[in-house]
Design an enzyme around this catalytic site. Structure first.
Site, PDB file in Angstrom:
ATOM      1  N   HIS A  47      -9.379   1.059   4.891  1.00 26.79           N
ATOM      2  CA  HIS A  47      -8.106   1.194   5.612  1.00 26.79           C
ATOM      3  C   HIS A  47      -8.323   2.080   6.837  1.00 26.79           C
ATOM      4  O   HIS A  47      -9.138   3.010   6.802  1.00 26.79           O
ATOM      5  CB  HIS A  47      -7.053   1.809   4.678  1.00 26.79           C
ATOM      6  CG  HIS A  47      -5.681   1.762   5.262  1.00 26.79           C
ATOM      7  ND1 HIS A  47      -5.243   2.692   6.164  1.00 26.79           N
ATOM      8  CD2 HIS A  47      -4.663   0.880   5.098  1.00 26.79           C
ATOM      9  CE1 HIS A  47      -4.002   2.402   6.521  1.00 26.79           C
ATOM     10  NE2 HIS A  47      -3.631   1.298   5.884  1.00 26.79           N
ATOM     11  N   GLY A  74       2.791  -1.249   4.364  1.00 29.79           N
ATOM     12  CA  GLY A  74       2.817   0.182   4.071  1.00 29.79           C
ATOM     13  C   GLY A  74       4.249   0.637   3.829  1.00 29.79           C
ATOM     14  O   GLY A  74       4.813   0.472   2.745  1.00 29.79           O
ATOM     15  N   GLY A  75       4.872   1.184   4.865  1.00 25.49           N
ATOM     16  CA  GLY A  75       6.200   1.798   4.759  1.00 25.49           C
ATOM     17  C   GLY A  75       7.222   0.959   4.008  1.00 25.49           C
ATOM     18  O   GLY A  75       7.930   1.470   3.126  1.00 25.49           O
ATOM     19  N   SER A 109       3.496  -2.599  10.353  1.00 27.59           N
ATOM     20  CA  SER A 109       4.952  -2.630  10.491  1.00 27.59           C
ATOM     21  C   SER A 109       5.578  -3.971  10.108  1.00 27.59           C
ATOM     22  O   SER A 109       6.510  -4.439  10.759  1.00 27.59           O
ATOM     23  CB  SER A 109       5.360  -2.216  11.909  1.00 27.59           C
ATOM     24  OG  SER A 109       4.895  -0.900  12.179  1.00 27.59           O
ATOM     25  N   GLU A 132      -5.386  -5.300  10.579  1.00 32.85           N
ATOM     26  CA  GLU A 132      -4.366  -4.274  10.787  1.00 32.85           C
ATOM     27  C   GLU A 132      -4.623  -3.556  12.102  1.00 32.85           C
ATOM     28  O   GLU A 132      -5.397  -2.590  12.147  1.00 32.85           O
ATOM     29  CB  GLU A 132      -4.414  -3.252   9.645  1.00 32.85           C
ATOM     30  CG  GLU A 132      -4.124  -3.835   8.287  1.00 32.85           C
ATOM     31  CD  GLU A 132      -3.489  -2.795   7.379  1.00 32.85           C
ATOM     32  OE1 GLU A 132      -2.370  -3.026   6.928  1.00 32.85           O
ATOM     33  OE2 GLU A 132      -4.099  -1.740   7.151  1.00 32.85           O
ATOM     34  N   GLU A 138      -6.760   4.460   7.980  1.00 35.73           N
ATOM     35  CA  GLU A 138      -6.585   5.899   7.719  1.00 35.73           C
ATOM     36  C   GLU A 138      -7.841   6.485   7.091  1.00 35.73           C
ATOM     37  O   GLU A 138      -8.195   7.642   7.344  1.00 35.73           O
ATOM     38  CB  GLU A 138      -5.354   6.121   6.830  1.00 35.73           C
ATOM     39  CG  GLU A 138      -4.068   5.901   7.621  1.00 35.73           C
ATOM     40  CD  GLU A 138      -2.892   5.410   6.799  1.00 35.73           C
ATOM     41  OE1 GLU A 138      -2.922   5.504   5.563  1.00 35.73           O
ATOM     42  OE2 GLU A 138      -1.931   4.907   7.419  1.00 35.73           O
ATOM     43  N   ASN A 171       0.866  -1.184   0.000  1.00 33.32           N
ATOM     44  CA  ASN A 171       0.000   0.000   0.000  1.00 33.32           C
ATOM     45  C   ASN A 171       0.899   1.229   0.000  1.00 33.32           C
ATOM     46  O   ASN A 171       1.479   1.581   1.029  1.00 33.32           O
ATOM     47  CB  ASN A 171      -0.885  -0.036   1.256  1.00 33.32           C
ATOM     48  CG  ASN A 171      -1.706   1.228   1.422  1.00 33.32           C
ATOM     49  OD1 ASN A 171      -1.814   2.042   0.503  1.00 33.32           O
ATOM     50  ND2 ASN A 171      -2.290   1.415   2.609  1.00 33.32           N
ATOM     51  N   TRP A 172       1.035   1.849  -1.163  1.00 34.49           N
ATOM     52  CA  TRP A 172       1.966   2.976  -1.284  1.00 34.49           C
ATOM     53  C   TRP A 172       1.389   4.258  -0.688  1.00 34.49           C
ATOM     54  O   TRP A 172       2.091   5.268  -0.597  1.00 34.49           O
ATOM     55  CB  TRP A 172       2.324   3.214  -2.752  1.00 34.49           C
ATOM     56  CG  TRP A 172       3.041   2.068  -3.415  1.00 34.49           C
ATOM     57  CD1 TRP A 172       3.383   0.858  -2.837  1.00 34.49           C
ATOM     58  CD2 TRP A 172       3.505   2.003  -4.765  1.00 34.49           C
ATOM     59  NE1 TRP A 172       4.025   0.061  -3.753  1.00 34.49           N
ATOM     60  CE2 TRP A 172       4.117   0.729  -4.946  1.00 34.49           C
ATOM     61  CE3 TRP A 172       3.476   2.891  -5.838  1.00 34.49           C
ATOM     62  CZ2 TRP A 172       4.681   0.346  -6.161  1.00 34.49           C
ATOM     63  CZ3 TRP A 172       4.043   2.499  -7.047  1.00 34.49           C
ATOM     64  CH2 TRP A 172       4.639   1.248  -7.199  1.00 34.49           C
ATOM     65  N   LYS A 173       0.135   4.254  -0.347  1.00 34.86           N
ATOM     66  CA  LYS A 173      -0.533   5.441   0.230  1.00 34.86           C
ATOM     67  C   LYS A 173      -0.302   6.661  -0.685  1.00 34.86           C
ATOM     68  O   LYS A 173      -0.244   6.515  -1.892  1.00 34.86           O
ATOM     69  CB  LYS A 173      -0.054   5.679   1.659  1.00 34.86           C
ATOM     70  CG  LYS A 173      -0.151   4.408   2.520  1.00 34.86           C
ATOM     71  CD  LYS A 173       0.018   4.675   3.978  1.00 34.86           C
ATOM     72  CE  LYS A 173       0.045   3.346   4.729  1.00 34.86           C
ATOM     73  NZ  LYS A 173       0.046   3.498   6.170  1.00 34.86           N
ATOM     74  N   GLY A 188       2.473   1.858  10.846  1.00 29.84           N
ATOM     75  CA  GLY A 188       3.409   2.973  10.708  1.00 29.84           C
ATOM     76  C   GLY A 188       4.094   3.362  12.005  1.00 29.84           C
ATOM     77  O   GLY A 188       4.707   4.421  12.094  1.00 29.84           O
TER      78      GLY A 188
HETATM   79  C1  PEP Z   1      -0.727  -0.005   6.233  1.00 29.13           C
HETATM   80  O1  PEP Z   1      -0.877   1.192   6.216  1.00 29.13           O
HETATM   81  O2  PEP Z   1      -1.567  -0.759   5.675  1.00 29.13           O
HETATM   82  C2  PEP Z   1       0.425  -0.537   6.948  1.00 29.13           C
HETATM   83  C3  PEP Z   1       0.381  -1.767   7.358  1.00 29.13           C
HETATM   84  O3  PEP Z   1       1.458   0.340   7.142  1.00 29.13           O
HETATM   85  P1  PEP Z   1       2.903  -0.022   7.782  1.00 29.13           P
HETATM   86  O4  PEP Z   1       3.381  -1.296   7.121  1.00 29.13           O
HETATM   87  O5  PEP Z   1       3.761   1.147   7.447  1.00 29.13           O
HETATM   88  O6  PEP Z   1       2.684  -0.223   9.238  1.00 29.13           O
END
Ligand code: PEP
Length: 254
Positions: A98, A237-238, A216, A170, A100, A12-14, A176
């Protein structure tokens, strides 16, 4: 790794990556991951990069996902994108609900369920996100929160649609933050979600649905998390923003 269900790892590049940056990332992923067959691999760029990324991965084992979509098909919904528009770029998956979007754009379980149905009508596979906050976990309400989100966000799906839906667990406190759920915490939550799917649908459906862990995930913890019996992949994500780390997560999961 011997798994009951094929792993699915999605990045997920956001709201990151211009088209040029997206192309750099995709070029490196295509090289790093050229020989991987064991895992379904999905990249979810921002809408603005879908067109170019779609062309770039045409001849590869990477699949395309979007980060959101409208529950409507067409019409006066300024700023929204419909499922048929995503299909034009060969998008196969769409992340829905998500945390967010729940937090910053007030998305509700009922709205997410409408989007999930609209995704299926367009033959897109939804990745429906659920997860508790730290306060909810510490207050002993994790199961209650997950049950409300799972029942609400998947409401109205037929069994065949549910089998083609991916659930992403999640925990909000792990997204994050660098804090990952322990193997025990992840397995407990995933098993609980699968148990809910048995109640809502049936054993066969629940056994087929893939439940991703997100929060994470990085190369160093991917193997342990992906080896858990009820963990069937990752939403990243990251660590999906850099070719080497996303590729290493996938390679360490095999
Ligand atoms: C996400 O936003 O779906 C996520 C899991 O982010 P991260 O891997 O950065 O925690």
């Amino acid at each position: 790794m011997n798994k009951e269900r094929k792993l699915i790892v999605a990045g997920n590049w956001k709201m990151n990556k211009t088209v040029a940056e997206a192309m750099d990332l995709v070029r490196s992923l295509k090289i790093e991951l050229a020989n991987v067959k064991e895992v379904d691999m999905v990249v979810c760029p921002p809408f603005t990069a879908l067109s170019e990324v779609s062309k770039a991965i045409l001849d590869s084992n990477l699949r395309l996902g979007a980060q959101n979509m409208s529950e409507h098909n067409v019409g006066a919904y300024t700023g929204e994108i419909a499922a048929v528009m995503l299909k034009e770029f060969s998008v196969r998956y769409v992340i829905l609900g998500h945390s967010e979007r729940r937090q910053f754009y007030s998305e509700t379980d009922a709205g997410i369920a409408k989007k999930a149905l609209a995704a299926h009508v367009a033959a897109l596979k939804p990745i429906v996100c659920v997860g508790e906050s730290l306060a909810e976990r510490e207050g002993g309400r994790m199961e209650q929160v997950l049950e409300t989100q799972v029942r609400g966000s998947l409401a109205g799906l037929k069994k065949e649609q549910m089998e083609e839906t991916i659930v992403a667990y999640e925990p909000v406190w792990a997204i994050g933050t660098g804090k990952t759920a322990s193997a025990q915490q992840a397995e407990e939550a995933h098993a609980f979600i699968r148990g809910l799917l048995v109640k809502m649908f049936d054993e066969t459906v629940a056994r087929r649905v893939r439940i991703q862990y997100g929060g994470s995930v990085k190369p160093s913890n991917a193997r342990e998390l992906m080896s858990l019996p009820n963990v069937d992949g990752a939403l990243v994500g990251g660590a999906s923003l850099e070719g080497r780390s996303f590729a290493d997560i996938i390679k360490n999961s095999i």
